[in-house]
Design a protein around this motif. Sequence first.
Motif, short mmCIF file in Angstrom:
data_model
loop_
_atom_site.label_atom_id
_atom_site.label_comp_id
_atom_site.label_asym_id
_atom_site.label_seq_id
_atom_site.Cartn_x
_atom_site.Cartn_y
_atom_site.Cartn_z
N ALA A 111 0.83 -1.21 0.00
CA ALA A 111 0.00 0.00 0.00
C ALA A 111 0.86 1.26 0.00
CB ALA A 111 -0.93 0.01 1.21
N ALA A 112 0.31 2.35 -0.55
CA ALA A 112 1.03 3.62 -0.57
C ALA A 112 1.35 4.08 0.85
CB ALA A 112 0.20 4.67 -1.30
N PRO A 113 2.55 4.60 1.09
CA PRO A 113 2.90 5.05 2.45
C PRO A 113 2.02 6.20 2.92
CG PRO A 113 4.55 5.76 0.85
CD PRO A 113 3.64 4.83 0.13
N THR A 114 1.80 6.24 4.21
CA THR A 114 1.01 7.30 4.83
C THR A 114 1.94 8.18 5.67
OG1 THR A 114 0.55 5.88 6.75
CG2 THR A 114 -1.03 5.84 4.93
N PRO A 115 1.53 9.43 5.95
CA PRO A 115 2.38 10.30 6.78
C PRO A 115 2.56 9.73 8.19
CG PRO A 115 0.70 11.57 5.63
CD PRO A 115 0.35 10.13 5.44
N ARG A 116 3.67 10.06 8.80
CA ARG A 116 3.92 9.61 10.18
C ARG A 116 2.74 10.01 11.06
NH1 ARG A 116 6.36 12.10 14.84
NH2 ARG A 116 6.80 13.96 13.59
N LEU A 247 14.12 4.88 20.12
CA LEU A 247 14.02 6.05 19.25
C LEU A 247 14.00 7.34 20.06
CD1 LEU A 247 11.33 4.91 16.64
CD2 LEU A 247 13.81 5.09 16.30
N PRO A 248 14.68 8.38 19.58
CA PRO A 248 14.58 9.68 20.25
C PRO A 248 13.18 10.25 20.07
CG PRO A 248 15.77 9.88 18.18
CD PRO A 248 15.56 8.41 18.40
N LEU A 249 12.79 11.13 20.95
CA LEU A 249 11.48 11.76 20.85
C LEU A 249 11.42 12.58 19.58
CD1 LEU A 249 10.82 12.89 24.53
CD2 LEU A 249 10.00 10.84 23.35
N TRP A 250 10.26 12.58 18.95
CA TRP A 250 10.06 13.25 17.68
C TRP A 250 8.85 14.15 17.82
CZ3 TRP A 250 10.52 9.91 12.64
CH2 TRP A 250 10.69 10.74 11.53
N PRO A 251 8.94 15.42 17.40
CA PRO A 251 7.78 16.32 17.52
C PRO A 251 6.56 15.72 16.83
CG PRO A 251 9.73 17.55 16.87
CD PRO A 251 10.09 16.09 16.79
N ALA A 252 5.39 16.08 17.29
CA ALA A 252 4.15 15.60 16.67
C ALA A 252 4.12 15.96 15.19
CB ALA A 252 2.94 16.19 17.40
N PRO A 253 3.52 15.11 14.36
CA PRO A 253 3.44 15.42 12.94
C PRO A 253 2.71 16.72 12.69
CG PRO A 253 2.78 13.15 13.38
CD PRO A 253 2.91 13.84 14.69
N SER A 254 3.12 17.42 11.63
CA SER A 254 2.49 18.69 11.29
C SER A 254 1.05 18.47 10.89
CB SER A 254 3.26 19.37 10.15
OG SER A 254 2.54 20.47 9.67
N GLU A 255 0.16 19.33 11.35
CA GLU A 255 -1.26 19.21 11.01
C GLU A 255 -1.51 19.61 9.57
OE1 GLU A 255 -3.58 18.01 12.87
OE2 GLU A 255 -2.33 17.73 14.64
N THR A 256 -0.54 20.25 8.93
CA THR A 256 -0.76 20.75 7.57
C THR A 256 -0.27 19.79 6.50
OG1 THR A 256 1.35 21.93 7.58
CG2 THR A 256 -0.58 23.13 8.35
N ARG A 257 0.32 18.67 6.88
CA ARG A 257 0.88 17.74 5.89
C ARG A 257 -0.23 17.00 5.17
NH1 ARG A 257 4.85 13.65 7.55
NH2 ARG A 257 5.30 13.65 5.36
#
Length: 257
Positions: A111-116, A247-257
């Motif tokens: 399947a096509a990849p989805t945003p994080r 895994l290091p902490l990662w900021p929440a995904p952008s709401e605009t992506r």
Amino acid sequence: MTLRSDVPLASAKISDGKHEALLESDPASNGRVFRALWGIDFESAVGVRRLRIDSLGRCGDSHRATRDLRIVSGRFPSQTLRVDPAYVEPPPEESERIRKDHDKVARVWAAAPTPRGWSGAFRVPVNAPLRANFGARRMFNGKARSSHNGVDLSAAEGAPVTAPAEGTVVLAEDLYFSGETVILDHGGGLFTTYFHMSRIDVHPGDRVAAVEPLGLVGATGRATGPHLHWGARLNGARVNPLDLLKLPLWPAPSETR
């Protein structure tokens, strides 16, 4: 993997010639820092693999860079197990079911990849001791079979299984070899798998939060006793799910992506 640029970029992606992934812009960097996870399959050939990074500037200018990864031989244990003979040499009447199961899972990977879709740290999906049995070379009833592409977490029948991080349920059903099975898509090319459960409490399309229940530990499918098989797949590569805990902490995904 982190990409840093002296000038703002509109986008960036990484490829090894077979798989491709978009890098995600750090919202605080104004397009100067991009991040992505990249997996190396545990049965990859030893040697050098070239990665290509393509980026697009905000004025439409394109840029390309390459980096070499050196893949070295891993050390994996061996296991000798006894299971129901029907899970080593399946009866002919099960061949069509096994083929359909394979096709269902293959469609998930294709399947096509989805945003994080996750943020924060990953958690262990069941209360159990951690075991270093990823990649084990396995003998079932004296016959060599595929290497173990997950970790087996020993827990009592009926123990709760929970999501290690946010994700979307993309498969939830009984499969011949893996029994009651759930697959989560966490976005960014990352999937996690849960096998041999005694009960499934989610459905395809469900969006689950971290530590939300997925089902209960069991011994369905090709299993020697109650436990949870926890696996991970990243950009098509089978990787050790225990590494997700580091895994290091990662900021929440952008709401605009």
